[in-house]
Structures are given as C-alpha cells and as structure tokens.
Design a protein around this motif. Structure first.
Motif, PDB file in Angstrom:
ATOM      1  N   ALA A 160       0.829  -1.203   0.000  1.00 48.89           N
ATOM      2  CA  ALA A 160       0.000   0.000   0.000  1.00 48.89           C
ATOM      3  C   ALA A 160       0.864   1.254   0.000  1.00 48.89           C
ATOM      4  N   ALA A 161       1.981   1.222   0.749  1.00 48.16           N
ATOM      5  CA  ALA A 161       2.865   2.388   0.822  1.00 48.16           C
ATOM      6  C   ALA A 161       3.477   2.704  -0.540  1.00 48.16           C
ATOM      7  N   ALA A 162       3.934   1.659  -1.239  1.00 50.09           N
ATOM      8  CA  ALA A 162       4.524   1.861  -2.568  1.00 50.09           C
ATOM      9  C   ALA A 162       3.477   2.334  -3.561  1.00 50.09           C
ATOM     10  N   LEU A 163       2.259   1.819  -3.424  1.00 48.33           N
ATOM     11  CA  LEU A 163       1.169   2.220  -4.320  1.00 48.33           C
ATOM     12  C   LEU A 163       0.865   3.707  -4.142  1.00 48.33           C
ATOM     13  N   VAL A 164       0.733   4.120  -2.895  1.00 48.14           N
ATOM     14  CA  VAL A 164       0.429   5.523  -2.613  1.00 48.14           C
ATOM     15  C   VAL A 164       1.557   6.427  -3.080  1.00 48.14           C
ATOM     16  N   ALA A 165       2.807   6.041  -2.788  1.00 46.25           N
ATOM     17  CA  ALA A 165       3.954   6.874  -3.152  1.00 46.25           C
ATOM     18  C   ALA A 165       4.075   7.045  -4.662  1.00 46.25           C
ATOM     19  N   SER A 166       3.914   5.961  -5.419  1.00 48.19           N
ATOM     20  CA  SER A 166       4.080   6.034  -6.866  1.00 48.19           C
ATOM     21  C   SER A 166       3.017   6.904  -7.516  1.00 48.19           C
TER      22      SER A 166
END
Length: 208
Positions: A160-166
């Motif tokens: 979820a963190a990588a999804l939000v950041a990207s």
C-alpha cells in the motif's frame, strides 16, 4: 492551483491505499475511490477559486467548488471503470472493438466532465467562456498521461505504501502540467478583460 491539485490527488490515492490494505473488492474500491475523488475536486476547485480571486475571472467559490467536486467524482468513476470491470470479470481484456469503443467514449466524457461543469458557472461571468472547455481538455489530456506511468510497475502484490507513493508522484506531475496550461489561459483571459474599453461588459465580482 498546483499545490491544491497535488494535495487533492493524494485524497483518492489514499483511498486506493486504504482499499488495497483492507483487501476490498473491486466494486467497493471503485465506489470508495470515487467518493475520495470528490475530495480531490473540492481541493482543486478551492485552489482555482483562490487563484482567480480578485481578478477579472473571479468565480463564486461555493458553486465552483461544488460543481468541481461532483465532476471529479464522476471522472474517477469513469477513469477507474475499465480496470475495475476487468478485475471483477465483467469485461474481457479489451480485445473486442466494442470494449475499445466504450473505453473511448468513457475517456472523452472523463476529459469533458470537470471543464463542462465549471463552464456552467463561468458562462455567467465572462464572455466566450466555452473556450475553458478545450483548454482544459488539452491540459488534462497531457496531464493525465503522467498518472499512467506507475501502472505497469504495480500489481496486487505491491504494498500500500509503494502504491500511494508512486501515484502521489504521478499526481504531482499531473498537477504541474494542468496548472501550467490552465493558469496560462486564465492569466491571459484576465489580462484581456482588464484591458477592455470603459463601458464594455464586465465580469461579475466574486460571489458568496
């Protein structure tokens, strides 16, 4: 406007992250992101109204924010529909002509949604307000390309963190592009209106 849209885009992105973390169904995610998209529209409308405040193209803040918020929610419904329907098994991989035609119509409606809704407010304030629609279609056509960049690099295994950041980075890039194009138009429009000869039709002032 850039800051408002950058922050605004983080709202539906946060919705995506919440849904991904909770493992919600494609349909629940689709509806949730659309609701969060209304928040993006509200921030975008507020930023635009603030940028236009005190100029010849000042808009009534509450109406402007309301129509932009509603149109943004509609745009997110349309924009998320292809992937949502595919993930839910409702449509195929898009290999059929009918699928491409439906996605094309949906894409056109997406591009027209926000500027058309805003035009309904702007037409009462400035002459030739219809130009706002093609200017925005151009701006969003270019800007939205940035949001597709993370697509090939994320899947159901992406955190979820990588999804939000990207998508947050992609959203900031989109905001810069859209704000640059629409801001350029608004500056030119305000300058042209302020230089009109005395006695000509004037814009309405900022309404409550």
């Amino acid at each position: 406007m850039t800051v408002a849209e950058s922050l605004g885009f983080l709202v539906p992105v946060a919705g995506m992250g919440i849904c991904a973390s909770a493992g919600w169904s494609p349909l629940a995610t689709w509806l949730t992101v659309a609701v969060f998209g209304a928040g993006e529209g509200a921030l975008l409308g507020l930023g635009q109204a603030g940028a236009m405040h005190g100029t010849e193209v000042a808009v009534p803040v509450l109406r402007w924010v309301a129509v932009t918020s509603a149109a943004a929610a509609f745009a997110w419904l349309l924009g998320s529909a292809p992937s949502t329907l595919h993930d839910a098994g409702v449509v195929d991989d898009g290999s059929h002509l009918a699928s491409w035609a439906a996605f094309g119509v949906g894409g056109l409606l997406l591009l027209l949604s926000i500027p058309t809704a805003q035009y309904l407010v702007l037409r009462d304030l400035v002459p030739r307000a219809g130009v706002w629609i093609p200017v925005n279609v151009l701006a969003w056509s270019v800007g939205l390309m940035a949001t597709f960049v993370p697509g090939p690099f994320v899947d159901e295994d992406t955190s979820a963190a990588a999804l939000v950041a990207s998508f947050a980075v992609a959203g900031i890039c989109m905001a810069l592009i859209v704000s640059a194009i629409t801001g350029w138009y608004l500056r030119r429009r305000a300058a042209a209106l302020s230089n009109r000869p005395p006695g000509s039709e004037t814009c309405s002032s900022l309404a409550a």
